[in-house]
Motif scaffolding. Structure first.
Motif, PDB file in Angstrom:
ATOM      1  N   VAL A   1     -16.613 -20.921 -17.992  1.00  0.00           N
ATOM      2  CA  VAL A   1     -17.590 -21.901 -17.944  1.00  0.00           C
ATOM      3  C   VAL A   1     -18.260 -21.894 -16.512  1.00  0.00           C
ATOM      4  O   VAL A   1     -17.827 -22.096 -15.774  1.00  0.00           O
ATOM      5  N   PHE A   2     -19.347 -21.509 -16.567  1.00  0.00           N
ATOM      6  CA  PHE A   2     -20.179 -21.460 -15.223  1.00  0.00           C
ATOM      7  C   PHE A   2     -19.659 -20.371 -14.232  1.00  0.00           C
ATOM      8  O   PHE A   2     -19.105 -20.895 -13.051  1.00  0.00           O
ATOM      9  N   SER A   3     -18.705 -19.381 -14.709  1.00  0.00           N
ATOM     10  CA  SER A   3     -17.938 -18.585 -14.030  1.00  0.00           C
ATOM     11  C   SER A   3     -18.034 -16.998 -14.275  1.00  0.00           C
ATOM     12  O   SER A   3     -18.621 -16.695 -15.217  1.00  0.00           O
ATOM     13  N   GLU A   4     -17.130 -16.493 -13.699  1.00  0.00           N
ATOM     14  CA  GLU A   4     -17.096 -14.955 -13.784  1.00  0.00           C
ATOM     15  C   GLU A   4     -15.732 -14.649 -13.843  1.00  0.00           C
ATOM     16  O   GLU A   4     -14.988 -15.055 -13.128  1.00  0.00           O
ATOM     17  N   VAL A   5     -15.500 -13.872 -15.060  1.00  0.00           N
ATOM     18  CA  VAL A   5     -13.766 -13.471 -14.882  1.00  0.00           C
ATOM     19  C   VAL A   5     -13.849 -12.161 -15.064  1.00  0.00           C
ATOM     20  O   VAL A   5     -14.650 -11.204 -15.927  1.00  0.00           O
ATOM     21  N   ASP A   6     -13.239 -11.418 -14.205  1.00  0.00           N
ATOM     22  CA  ASP A   6     -12.927 -10.077 -13.890  1.00  0.00           C
ATOM     23  C   ASP A   6     -11.645  -9.614 -14.560  1.00  0.00           C
ATOM     24  O   ASP A   6     -10.560 -10.083 -14.002  1.00  0.00           O
ATOM     25  N   ILE A   7     -11.523  -8.695 -15.427  1.00  0.00           N
ATOM     26  CA  ILE A   7     -10.160  -8.255 -16.068  1.00  0.00           C
ATOM     27  C   ILE A   7     -10.294  -6.610 -15.513  1.00  0.00           C
ATOM     28  O   ILE A   7     -11.051  -5.980 -16.146  1.00  0.00           O
ATOM     29  N   GLN A   8      -9.368  -6.468 -14.763  1.00  0.00           N
ATOM     30  CA  GLN A   8      -9.217  -5.182 -14.070  1.00  0.00           C
ATOM     31  C   GLN A   8      -7.789  -4.543 -14.851  1.00  0.00           C
ATOM     32  O   GLN A   8      -6.823  -5.128 -14.696  1.00  0.00           O
ATOM     33  N   ILE A   9      -8.031  -3.390 -15.776  1.00  0.00           N
ATOM     34  CA  ILE A   9      -6.936  -2.755 -16.366  1.00  0.00           C
ATOM     35  C   ILE A   9      -6.661  -1.582 -16.164  1.00  0.00           C
ATOM     36  O   ILE A   9      -7.633  -0.747 -15.877  1.00  0.00           O
ATOM     37  N   ASP A  10      -5.453  -0.825 -16.084  1.00  0.00           N
ATOM     38  CA  ASP A  10      -5.138   0.378 -15.746  1.00  0.00           C
ATOM     39  C   ASP A  10      -5.932   1.300 -17.009  1.00  0.00           C
ATOM     40  O   ASP A  10      -5.975   0.868 -18.197  1.00  0.00           O
ATOM     41  N   CYS A  11      -6.443   2.425 -16.540  1.00  0.00           N
ATOM     42  CA  CYS A  11      -7.098   3.397 -17.355  1.00  0.00           C
ATOM     43  C   CYS A  11      -6.118   3.448 -18.777  1.00  0.00           C
ATOM     44  O   CYS A  11      -6.639   3.702 -19.802  1.00  0.00           O
ATOM     45  N   ARG A  12      -4.914   3.729 -18.758  1.00  0.00           N
ATOM     46  CA  ARG A  12      -4.042   4.288 -19.704  1.00  0.00           C
ATOM     47  C   ARG A  12      -3.501   3.075 -20.564  1.00  0.00           C
ATOM     48  O   ARG A  12      -3.002   3.270 -21.507  1.00  0.00           O
ATOM     49  N   ALA A  13      -3.879   1.935 -20.112  1.00  0.00           N
ATOM     50  CA  ALA A  13      -3.406   0.660 -20.876  1.00  0.00           C
ATOM     51  C   ALA A  13      -4.137   0.188 -21.907  1.00  0.00           C
ATOM     52  O   ALA A  13      -5.487   0.758 -21.961  1.00  0.00           O
ATOM     53  N   ASN A  14      -3.787  -0.834 -22.980  1.00  0.00           N
ATOM     54  CA  ASN A  14      -4.465  -1.036 -24.035  1.00  0.00           C
ATOM     55  C   ASN A  14      -4.781  -2.616 -23.950  1.00  0.00           C
ATOM     56  O   ASN A  14      -4.054  -3.336 -23.509  1.00  0.00           O
ATOM     57  N   LEU A  15      -6.049  -3.072 -24.339  1.00  0.00           N
ATOM     58  CA  LEU A  15      -6.328  -4.346 -24.171  1.00  0.00           C
ATOM     59  C   LEU A  15      -7.026  -4.815 -25.596  1.00  0.00           C
ATOM     60  O   LEU A  15      -7.928  -4.062 -26.097  1.00  0.00           O
ATOM     61  N   ALA A  16      -6.646  -5.940 -26.254  1.00  0.00           N
ATOM     62  CA  ALA A  16      -7.175  -6.464 -27.273  1.00  0.00           C
ATOM     63  C   ALA A  16      -7.354  -8.051 -27.313  1.00  0.00           C
ATOM     64  O   ALA A  16      -6.459  -8.764 -26.509  1.00  0.00           O
ATOM     65  N   SER A  17      -8.106  -8.643 -28.063  1.00  0.00           N
ATOM     66  CA  SER A  17      -8.250 -10.037 -28.087  1.00  0.00           C
ATOM     67  C   SER A  17      -7.748 -10.552 -29.469  1.00  0.00           C
ATOM     68  O   SER A  17      -7.821  -9.933 -30.409  1.00  0.00           O
ATOM     69  N   ALA A  18      -7.011 -11.608 -29.431  1.00  0.00           N
ATOM     70  CA  ALA A  18      -6.597 -12.420 -30.632  1.00  0.00           C
ATOM     71  C   ALA A  18      -7.572 -13.190 -31.199  1.00  0.00           C
ATOM     72  O   ALA A  18      -7.191 -13.616 -32.220  1.00  0.00           O
ATOM     73  N   SER A  19      -8.533 -13.586 -30.433  1.00  0.00           N
ATOM     74  CA  SER A  19      -9.532 -14.429 -31.043  1.00  0.00           C
ATOM     75  C   SER A  19     -11.210 -13.770 -31.038  1.00  0.00           C
ATOM     76  O   SER A  19     -11.422 -13.073 -30.272  1.00  0.00           O
ATOM     77  N   GLY A  20     -11.795 -14.341 -31.916  1.00  0.00           N
ATOM     78  CA  GLY A  20     -13.419 -13.991 -31.632  1.00  0.00           C
ATOM     79  C   GLY A  20     -13.921 -14.697 -30.608  1.00  0.00           C
ATOM     80  O   GLY A  20     -13.417 -15.395 -29.973  1.00  0.00           O
ATOM     81  N   GLY A  21     -15.018 -14.244 -30.320  1.00  0.00           N
ATOM     82  CA  GLY A  21     -15.801 -14.773 -28.994  1.00  0.00           C
ATOM     83  C   GLY A  21     -17.089 -15.617 -29.355  1.00  0.00           C
ATOM     84  O   GLY A  21     -17.638 -15.808 -30.433  1.00  0.00           O
ATOM     85  N   ILE A  22     -17.203 -16.607 -28.689  1.00  0.00           N
ATOM     86  CA  ILE A  22     -18.353 -17.453 -28.577  1.00  0.00           C
ATOM     87  C   ILE A  22     -19.025 -17.254 -27.268  1.00  0.00           C
ATOM     88  O   ILE A  22     -18.497 -17.321 -25.954  1.00  0.00           O
ATOM     89  N   THR A  23     -20.189 -16.881 -27.029  1.00  0.00           N
ATOM     90  CA  THR A  23     -21.003 -17.192 -25.895  1.00  0.00           C
ATOM     91  C   THR A  23     -22.266 -17.599 -25.768  1.00  0.00           C
ATOM     92  O   THR A  23     -23.250 -17.453 -26.750  1.00  0.00           O
ATOM     93  N   VAL A  24     -22.455 -18.469 -25.030  1.00  0.00           N
ATOM     94  CA  VAL A  24     -23.849 -19.440 -24.690  1.00  0.00           C
ATOM     95  C   VAL A  24     -24.143 -19.326 -23.711  1.00  0.00           C
ATOM     96  O   VAL A  24     -23.722 -19.473 -22.554  1.00  0.00           O
ATOM     97  N   LEU A  25     -25.622 -18.656 -23.598  1.00  0.00           N
ATOM     98  CA  LEU A  25     -26.330 -18.257 -22.320  1.00  0.00           C
ATOM     99  C   LEU A  25     -25.372 -17.644 -21.272  1.00  0.00           C
ATOM    100  O   LEU A  25     -25.267 -18.083 -20.138  1.00  0.00           O
ATOM    101  N   GLY A  26     -24.650 -16.388 -21.925  1.00  0.00           N
ATOM    102  CA  GLY A  26     -23.718 -15.782 -20.850  1.00  0.00           C
ATOM    103  C   GLY A  26     -23.688 -14.312 -21.185  1.00  0.00           C
ATOM    104  O   GLY A  26     -24.599 -13.832 -22.086  1.00  0.00           O
ATOM    105  N   SER A  27     -22.675 -13.753 -20.570  1.00  0.00           N
ATOM    106  CA  SER A  27     -22.304 -12.177 -21.169  1.00  0.00           C
ATOM    107  C   SER A  27     -20.941 -12.223 -21.305  1.00  0.00           C
ATOM    108  O   SER A  27     -20.087 -12.330 -20.363  1.00  0.00           O
ATOM    109  N   ASN A  28     -20.831 -11.573 -22.347  1.00  0.00           N
ATOM    110  CA  ASN A  28     -19.221 -11.147 -22.774  1.00  0.00           C
ATOM    111  C   ASN A  28     -19.222 -10.087 -23.683  1.00  0.00           C
ATOM    112  O   ASN A  28     -19.535 -10.346 -24.798  1.00  0.00           O
ATOM    113  N   GLU A  29     -19.494  -8.839 -23.113  1.00  0.00           N
ATOM    114  CA  GLU A  29     -19.649  -7.593 -24.047  1.00  0.00           C
ATOM    115  C   GLU A  29     -18.571  -7.510 -25.068  1.00  0.00           C
ATOM    116  O   GLU A  29     -18.727  -7.133 -26.135  1.00  0.00           O
ATOM    117  N   ARG A  30     -17.362  -8.023 -24.823  1.00  0.00           N
ATOM    118  CA  ARG A  30     -16.368  -7.634 -25.601  1.00  0.00           C
ATOM    119  C   ARG A  30     -16.189  -8.775 -26.668  1.00  0.00           C
ATOM    120  O   ARG A  30     -15.379  -8.686 -27.716  1.00  0.00           O
TER     121      ARG A  30
END
Length: 173
Positions: A123-152
């Motif tokens: 909320v009024f923030s920036e979150v950076d997720i830095q992940i190793d190129c060989r690692a895997n990342l998934a989300s358990a929940s769907g997303g909600i974006t209100v006047l923001g940016s969240n590509e995933r």
């Protein structure tokens, strides 16, 4: 006596004018709805495994590690860093992360890591997720974006951004 969150029959939430405050306070409560449910870890992991499709884990017998939740408000809080390297694939559940008026960072550097994000709120923030190129990342929940940016589309984003950056891809080749 009036409860502390009710002031003259209006919802009270600090730092925001009347109309946006109702929206923002409501959105802040969305990810907390499932935090106290029994078995929510297993449900989150099952959702991530379904999102990955092909994975090296046996669904009936999940052995996993948990990274504690993180909260950052007005720049005060801690970053999450996982630099523990394993020889075998490791399932890692990242508990909910909340960032309000801050810049939060998740550093996920285990090349054998299969990281499952339970929930993420910016909320009024920036979150950076830095992940190793060989690692895997998934989300358990769907997303909600209100006047923001969240590509995933993997969290609640209000006037903020969530960025995912792969690290060490030149070494992974």
């Amino acid at each position: 006596m009036t409860p502390p969150f009710v002031v003259h029959r209006k919802l009270w939430c600090p730092f925001f004018p009347a109309y946006p405050r109702v929206l923002i306070c409501s959105l802040l409560l969305i990810p907390t709805l499932g935090w106290s449910e029994e078995g929510s870890d297993e449900e989150a992991l099952k959702a991530c495994l379904n999102n990955w499709g092909k994975h090296p884990f046996v669904e009936g017998n999940l052995n996993y590690r948990t990274i504690a939740p993180s909260v950052s408000v007005f720049g005060i809080g801690v970053s999450v860093q996982d630099d523990r390297a394993t020889q075998q694939p490791e399932l890692v559940l990242i508990k909910p992360s909340v960032s309000v008026f801050s810049k939060g960072t998740l550093k996920l550097f285990n090349p054998q890591g299969w990281y499952c994000l339970e929930s993420n709120v910016a909320v009024f923030s920036e979150v950076d997720i830095q992940i190793d190129c060989r690692a895997n990342l998934a989300s358990a929940s769907g997303g909600i974006t209100v006047l923001g940016s969240n590509e995933r589309r993997d969290g609640v984003t209000v006037f903020g951004t969530i960025n995912v950056t792969r690290i060490g891809c030149d070494k992974a080749k």
